[in-house]
Scaffold this motif. Structure first.
Motif, mmCIF file in Angstrom:
data_model
loop_
_atom_site.group_PDB
_atom_site.id
_atom_site.type_symbol
_atom_site.label_atom_id
_atom_site.label_comp_id
_atom_site.label_asym_id
_atom_site.label_seq_id
_atom_site.Cartn_x
_atom_site.Cartn_y
_atom_site.Cartn_z
ATOM 1 N N VAL A 40 0.832 -1.203 0.000
ATOM 2 C CA VAL A 40 0.000 0.000 0.000
ATOM 3 C C VAL A 40 0.869 1.257 0.000
ATOM 4 N N THR A 41 1.964 1.240 0.757
ATOM 5 C CA THR A 41 2.858 2.400 0.804
ATOM 6 C C THR A 41 3.424 2.704 -0.575
ATOM 7 N N GLY A 42 3.857 1.674 -1.292
ATOM 8 C CA GLY A 42 4.345 1.890 -2.651
ATOM 9 C C GLY A 42 3.258 2.404 -3.570
ATOM 10 N N ALA A 43 2.046 1.898 -3.399
ATOM 11 C CA ALA A 43 0.936 2.328 -4.239
ATOM 12 C C ALA A 43 0.585 3.794 -4.028
ATOM 13 N N LEU A 44 0.807 4.299 -2.810
ATOM 14 C CA LEU A 44 0.426 5.680 -2.505
ATOM 15 C C LEU A 44 1.095 6.690 -3.429
ATOM 16 N N GLY A 49 -0.520 10.660 -7.695
ATOM 17 C CA GLY A 49 -0.250 11.366 -8.942
ATOM 18 C C GLY A 49 1.051 11.097 -9.652
ATOM 19 N N ALA A 50 2.000 10.408 -9.047
ATOM 20 C CA ALA A 50 3.277 10.169 -9.721
ATOM 21 C C ALA A 50 3.130 9.043 -10.743
ATOM 22 N N ASN A 51 3.955 9.075 -11.804
ATOM 23 C CA ASN A 51 3.938 7.951 -12.735
ATOM 24 C C ASN A 51 4.757 6.802 -12.157
ATOM 25 N N ALA A 52 4.555 5.609 -12.693
ATOM 26 C CA ALA A 52 5.182 4.417 -12.122
ATOM 27 C C ALA A 52 6.704 4.466 -12.227
ATOM 28 N N PHE A 53 7.222 4.980 -13.322
ATOM 29 C CA PHE A 53 8.668 4.987 -13.543
ATOM 30 C C PHE A 53 9.392 5.761 -12.446
ATOM 31 N N TRP A 54 9.000 7.021 -12.232
ATOM 32 C CA TRP A 54 9.689 7.838 -11.230
ATOM 33 C C TRP A 54 9.287 7.455 -9.813
ATOM 34 N N SER A 55 8.112 6.853 -9.655
ATOM 35 C CA SER A 55 7.731 6.355 -8.333
ATOM 36 C C SER A 55 8.702 5.277 -7.866
ATOM 37 N N LEU A 56 9.034 4.346 -8.758
ATOM 38 C CA LEU A 56 9.929 3.250 -8.381
ATOM 39 C C LEU A 56 11.323 3.767 -8.029
ATOM 40 N N ILE A 57 11.806 4.742 -8.782
ATOM 41 C CA ILE A 57 13.130 5.303 -8.487
ATOM 42 C C ILE A 57 13.096 6.056 -7.161
ATOM 43 N N GLY A 58 12.054 6.859 -6.954
ATOM 44 C CA GLY A 58 11.937 7.602 -5.702
ATOM 45 C C GLY A 58 11.804 6.682 -4.502
ATOM 46 N N SER A 237 15.947 -5.272 4.787
ATOM 47 C CA SER A 237 14.870 -4.294 4.853
ATOM 48 C C SER A 237 14.629 -3.623 3.505
ATOM 49 N N VAL A 238 15.697 -3.252 2.813
ATOM 50 C CA VAL A 238 15.533 -2.577 1.526
ATOM 51 C C VAL A 238 15.003 -3.540 0.468
ATOM 52 N N LEU A 239 15.524 -4.770 0.441
ATOM 53 C CA LEU A 239 15.032 -5.735 -0.547
ATOM 54 C C LEU A 239 13.554 -6.033 -0.322
ATOM 55 N N GLY A 240 13.165 -6.306 0.927
ATOM 56 C CA GLY A 240 11.773 -6.624 1.209
ATOM 57 C C GLY A 240 10.836 -5.469 0.925
ATOM 58 N N SER A 241 11.200 -4.274 1.361
ATOM 59 C CA SER A 241 10.309 -3.128 1.180
ATOM 60 C C SER A 241 10.227 -2.701 -0.281
ATOM 61 N N GLN A 242 11.370 -2.677 -0.982
ATOM 62 C CA GLN A 242 11.328 -2.256 -2.381
ATOM 63 C C GLN A 242 10.563 -3.264 -3.227
ATOM 64 N N TRP A 243 10.699 -4.521 -2.936
ATOM 65 C CA TRP A 243 9.965 -5.574 -3.629
ATOM 66 C C TRP A 243 8.462 -5.357 -3.456
ATOM 67 N N SER A 244 8.031 -5.169 -2.213
ATOM 68 C CA SER A 244 6.605 -4.955 -1.943
ATOM 69 C C SER A 244 6.104 -3.655 -2.553
ATOM 70 N N ALA A 249 3.122 -0.171 -6.434
ATOM 71 C CA ALA A 249 3.103 0.940 -7.395
ATOM 72 C C ALA A 249 2.620 0.472 -8.766
ATOM 73 N N LEU A 250 3.089 -0.684 -9.198
ATOM 74 C CA LEU A 250 2.670 -1.198 -10.504
ATOM 75 C C LEU A 250 1.201 -1.618 -10.490
ATOM 76 N N ALA A 251 0.756 -2.201 -9.376
ATOM 77 C CA ALA A 251 -0.653 -2.593 -9.285
ATOM 78 C C ALA A 251 -1.558 -1.371 -9.327
ATOM 79 N N ALA A 252 -1.179 -0.309 -8.616
ATOM 80 C CA ALA A 252 -1.983 0.912 -8.604
ATOM 81 C C ALA A 252 -1.989 1.582 -9.968
ATOM 82 N N ALA A 253 -0.860 1.506 -10.692
ATOM 83 C CA ALA A 253 -0.799 2.095 -12.033
ATOM 84 C C ALA A 253 -1.593 1.272 -13.029
ATOM 85 N N ALA A 254 -1.603 -0.045 -12.856
ATOM 86 C CA ALA A 254 -2.283 -0.921 -13.810
ATOM 87 C C ALA A 254 -3.792 -0.888 -13.643
#
Length: 471
Positions: A40-44, A49-58, A237-244, A249-254
């Motif tokens: 859910v945090t990634g989806a936010l 309003g952010a696009n998926a590409f820059w959301s993932l980098i951010g 922590s980074v692998l688990g959180s970034q994965w989730s 983010a992709l689910a919310a964009a799709a």
């Protein structure tokens, strides 16, 4: 059961009770982050309003920056053998530490509540009891697991890490089959405010672990490498959180209409029906159980730390332990039931609100431990208001207040927006200010205070002798 149920609370863990390896931090924090609230945090970032590409980098940048701060706290555990918030007494005073402690307890209750909302939906579907009974049942299971303590926490992390990792691989494949990944990532338009929102969301996620991360490394043997503890914690922590968060983010964009407000149902529907759906509800509940046990256990430690600063209590009976944990469960469940219908907006504001109060605490704690005290604390004095750390350190409390106030002009939440946010195009950079200002101010204020610094032999002696019999 004596070897399973934890006997210690806030007292120092002596050398003959230390066990484990630094890699245990990887499995714990991987399992704690492969779960629905991180999704859910990634989806936010996309929802707002952010696009998926820059959301993932951010999100990745925020996870790395916040995760580094969090992992520096984790490295304190093997050295000191103490829960994280006890060390705040060295900066704020034995009783003054209650100020950040009170806010930490609010954090635990908030995360308990947010996790219970999503897990309660899964438990309600799995048991056919409905959402509200599902929330209550999940909260009760969480409290029982937290009462067992440290060993069960790590066992849950290992199990959840494996089960949730395999499940997220499967769900990722299903998502890519339904959505055009290339199309989702094709929009490269950059907007600084929304990019910084993504960074802030993931950084706040990581920084919020800081007040309890050493609770789960304090049983490691003293000779455990601080560098190994840091890197295993950070990578898990980074692998688990970034994965989730990437999945979210992709689910919310799709499928924004299908995902937003129906996060659990969407994830389960993505996986399938029948037995597959039941298994996915179980996995969602398992992932949330892991992190909610961390929140309950950390809240218990913080409550005991706050109370003991005034009562001088260093041991706790089983009945007392159960009472503290039950109090957290009741408060968290009440908040979950009251806020379940406005979850997404409330959770985003809650994360950013937390960041305002925990970045100054992290900055002060890390500057003191690594740069001023040089990893040496007088352990017995942490329980003595008349000792070298005193009852109240007004200088540190003033720096903490300065760190909070300095962020307000740059803070952007639903209920408060600072006056400088508009000039920055709506970007929220408050957490950067909250790290830099108190770090510099505390260094300037405390670096010459040599009376607080123990000799090496004092610090070593204090860390090796138990401060109580536990409980």
């Amino acid at each position: 059961m004596a070897g399973v149920v934890e006997q210690r609370s806030i007292d120092v863990v002596p050398d003959d009770e230390r066990h484990g390896r630094a890699v245990s931090q990887f499995t714990l924090w991987l399992g704690a982050n492969l779960q629905i609230t991180a999704v859910v945090t990634g989806a936010l970032a996309v929802v707002f309003g952010a696009n998926a590409f820059w959301s993932l980098i951010g999100l990745l940048l925020g996870n790395l920056l916040g995760g580094a701060v969090m992992a520096l706290h984790s490295a304190q555990g093997p050295r000191l053998g103490l829960p994280q918030m006890i060390t705040s007494r060295a900066q704020f005073g034995v009783r003054g530490a209650v100020v950040p402690l009170a806010l930490v307890i609010v954090m635990y209750i908030g995360f308990f509540a947010s996790g219970s909302v999503l897990a309660g939906q899964a438990v309600g579907e799995l048991t056919h009891l409905g959402e509200t009974p599902g929330i209550v049942l999940f909260a009760a299971i969480t409290a029982v697991a937290a009462a067992v303590g440290y060993r069960l926490v790590h066992a849950l992390g290992r199990i959840a890490g494996l089960v949730c990792a395999l499940t997220f691989v499967y769900l990722g494949i299903r998502l890519v089959q339904r959505a055009d990944l290339g199309a989702l990532l094709a929009d490269h338009r950059f907007g600084l405010p929304l990019f910084l929102l993504a960074v802030s969301l993931s950084a706040s996620w990581q920084l919020a672990f800081g007040p309890y991360v050493a609770d789960y490394s304090r049983y490691l043997p003293r000779h455990t490498s601080a560098r190994a503890t840091f890197w295993w914690t950070l990578s898990g922590s980074v692998l688990g959180s970034q994965w989730s968060m990437t999945f979210g983010a992709l689910a919310a964009a799709a499928a924004p209409a299908a995902f937003v407000g129906h996060e659990v149902g969407y994830v389960v529907g993505l996986g399938g029906a029948g037995l597959t759906a039941s298994f996915l509800y179980f996995v969602i509940a398992l992932g949330k159980l892991t992190i909610n046990v961390l929140n309950t256990y950390g809240g218990f430690m913080s409550l005991v730390t706050g109370v003991s600063g005034f009562r001088g209590q260093r041991t706790l009976s089983p009945r007392g332990r159960a009472a503290y944990i039950a109090g957290i469960m009741v408060a968290g469940t009440a908040v979950a039931l009251l806020g379940k219908d406005s979850f997404l907006t409330s959770f985003k504001d809650f994360l950013l609100f937390l960041l305002t109060f925990f970045t100054p605490w992290s900055a002060i704690n890390l500057v003191d431990y690594y740069l001023i005290s040089k990893e040496r604390y007088d352990i017995p004095a942490l329980s003595d208001p008349g000792g070298r750390y005193g009852a109240w350190n007004l200088r540190a409390l003033a720096v903490y207040a300065l760190g909070v106030l300095a962020q307000l002009p740059f803070l952007a939440t639903h209920f408060f927006t600072g006056p400088l946010v508009a000039r920055l195009g709506g970007a929220d950079v408050s957490w950067l200010v909250g790290l830099a200002v108190p770090a510099a101010a505390y260094w300037a204020a405390a670096r010459r205070d040599t009376a607080r610094l123990p000799e090496p032999e004092e610090a070593q002696s204090g860390a090796r002798s138990p401060a109580g019999t536990g409980g």
